[in-house]
Motif scaffolding. Structure first.
Motif, PDB file in Angstrom:
ATOM      1  N   LYS A  69      -7.128  -8.600   3.543  1.00 51.28           N
ATOM      2  CA  LYS A  69      -8.363  -9.047   4.185  1.00 51.28           C
ATOM      3  C   LYS A  69      -9.415  -9.393   3.148  1.00 51.28           C
ATOM      4  O   LYS A  69     -10.049 -10.457   3.212  1.00 51.28           O
ATOM      5  N   ARG A  91       2.007  -5.124   5.483  1.00 47.94           N
ATOM      6  CA  ARG A  91       1.834  -4.483   6.779  1.00 47.94           C
ATOM      7  C   ARG A  91       0.394  -3.980   6.959  1.00 47.94           C
ATOM      8  O   ARG A  91      -0.541  -4.715   6.676  1.00 47.94           O
ATOM      9  N   THR A  92       0.221  -2.751   7.440  1.00 51.22           N
ATOM     10  CA  THR A  92      -1.092  -2.240   7.814  1.00 51.22           C
ATOM     11  C   THR A  92      -1.693  -1.370   6.699  1.00 51.22           C
ATOM     12  O   THR A  92      -1.163  -1.275   5.603  1.00 51.22           O
ATOM     13  N   GLY A  93      -2.832  -0.734   7.012  1.00 59.70           N
ATOM     14  CA  GLY A  93      -3.452   0.210   6.089  1.00 59.70           C
ATOM     15  C   GLY A  93      -3.991  -0.459   4.833  1.00 59.70           C
ATOM     16  O   GLY A  93      -4.711  -1.466   4.900  1.00 59.70           O
ATOM     17  N   ASN A 146       0.399   2.967   4.844  1.00 58.27           N
ATOM     18  CA  ASN A 146       0.158   2.060   5.975  1.00 58.27           C
ATOM     19  C   ASN A 146      -0.835   2.635   6.975  1.00 58.27           C
ATOM     20  O   ASN A 146      -1.217   1.966   7.928  1.00 58.27           O
ATOM     21  N   ASN A 188       0.576  -8.487   8.654  1.00 52.62           N
ATOM     22  CA  ASN A 188      -0.805  -8.359   9.122  1.00 52.62           C
ATOM     23  C   ASN A 188      -1.458  -9.750   9.084  1.00 52.62           C
ATOM     24  O   ASN A 188      -1.008 -10.644   8.368  1.00 52.62           O
ATOM     25  N   GLU A 238      -3.182  -4.180   4.561  1.00 51.83           N
ATOM     26  CA  GLU A 238      -4.048  -5.043   5.369  1.00 51.83           C
ATOM     27  C   GLU A 238      -5.424  -5.186   4.735  1.00 51.83           C
ATOM     28  O   GLU A 238      -5.994  -6.285   4.692  1.00 51.83           O
ATOM     29  N   TYR A 279      -9.398   2.248   2.684  1.00 53.55           N
ATOM     30  CA  TYR A 279      -9.503   0.894   3.250  1.00 53.55           C
ATOM     31  C   TYR A 279     -10.596   0.100   2.543  1.00 53.55           C
ATOM     32  O   TYR A 279     -10.385  -1.068   2.178  1.00 53.55           O
TER      33      TYR A 279
END
Length: 216
Positions: A109, A100-102, A71, A131, A105, A78
């Motif tokens: 995206k 979630r993040t990292g 994350n 996210n 995400e 990324y």
């Protein structure tokens, strides 16, 4: 034979390998539909097959591909995850992740930019913790146990980077007899195949989706 050289053949509703063995494909025609006439009888690489299926405009039953990772992602992780998300979405492949993040995400995206489907399986009870790139949020409320569901639900898994959570998902994937591929730095789990690029990952995922055993 490497996964780049493997080929599949389409029959009415089924897919076979080069030895005419029926494959457990994670992509299937809906209901009583058949494959498009343009594919029936054709022998193709899995990636070419995905290209033709995406161009057919038909809707198919598809199991998602899990993209897993920490994350907190490095710049390299990324970018790899975002590029992989774009690539998978371009072939109409749905993605499942932790939401979630990292890395989660980044892959969301990339896929969302290409109008792809990303399922975020949250450990939380609140959907707004996802996210902002997740297209389908499932707030499980079961905490870290959701890692097991991600691994079980996926046709195969791609790990980008490493963390304890990533290790559990990879281990669950192997426990559930799923193929697990890795990019960038990653936890060393026996039986996982290290790949050099997003293109390699896409080709490996395509083969796994159609039920082929991917080998280096």
């Amino acid at each position: 034979m490497t996964f780049f050289e493997q080929k599949i053949t389409f029959n009415d509703r089924q897919v076979t390998d080069s030895n005419s063995h029926l494959l457990p494909s994670a992509i299937r025609p809906l209901a009583d539909h058949c494959w498009p006439d343009s594919l029936i009888g054709q022998t193709l690489t899995p990636l070419t097959a995905l290209t033709l299926l995406a161009a057919s405009g038909e809707i198919y039953q598809r199991s998602p591909v899990a993209v897993i990772g920490p994350n907190i992602a490095t710049e390299e992780e990324y970018k790899l995850a975002e590029d992989l998300g774009k690539a998978l979405a371009g072939y109409g492949i749905p993605i499942i992740c932790g939401g979630r993040t990292g890395v989660m995400e980044a892959v969301a995206k990339g896929a969302a930019i290409k109008a792809g489907q990303v399922i975020g399986l949250l450990p939380d009870e609140e959907a707004h913790h996802a996210n902002p790139w997740i297209t389908t949020v499932i707030a499980t409320g079961i905490g870290k146990a959701r890692n097991s569901i991600i691994a079980q639900a996926a046709a195969c898994l791609v790990a980008i980077g490493g963390s304890h959570g990533t290790m559990t998902e990879m281990a669950f994937g192997k426990h559930y007899d799923k193929q697990v591929f890795t990019l960038s730095d990653y936890p060393k789990i026996p039986g996982c195949l290290r790949l050099a690029s997003v293109d390699d990952a896409l080709a490996a995922v395509a083969a796994a989706l159609f039920g082929l055993e991917v080998q280096s």
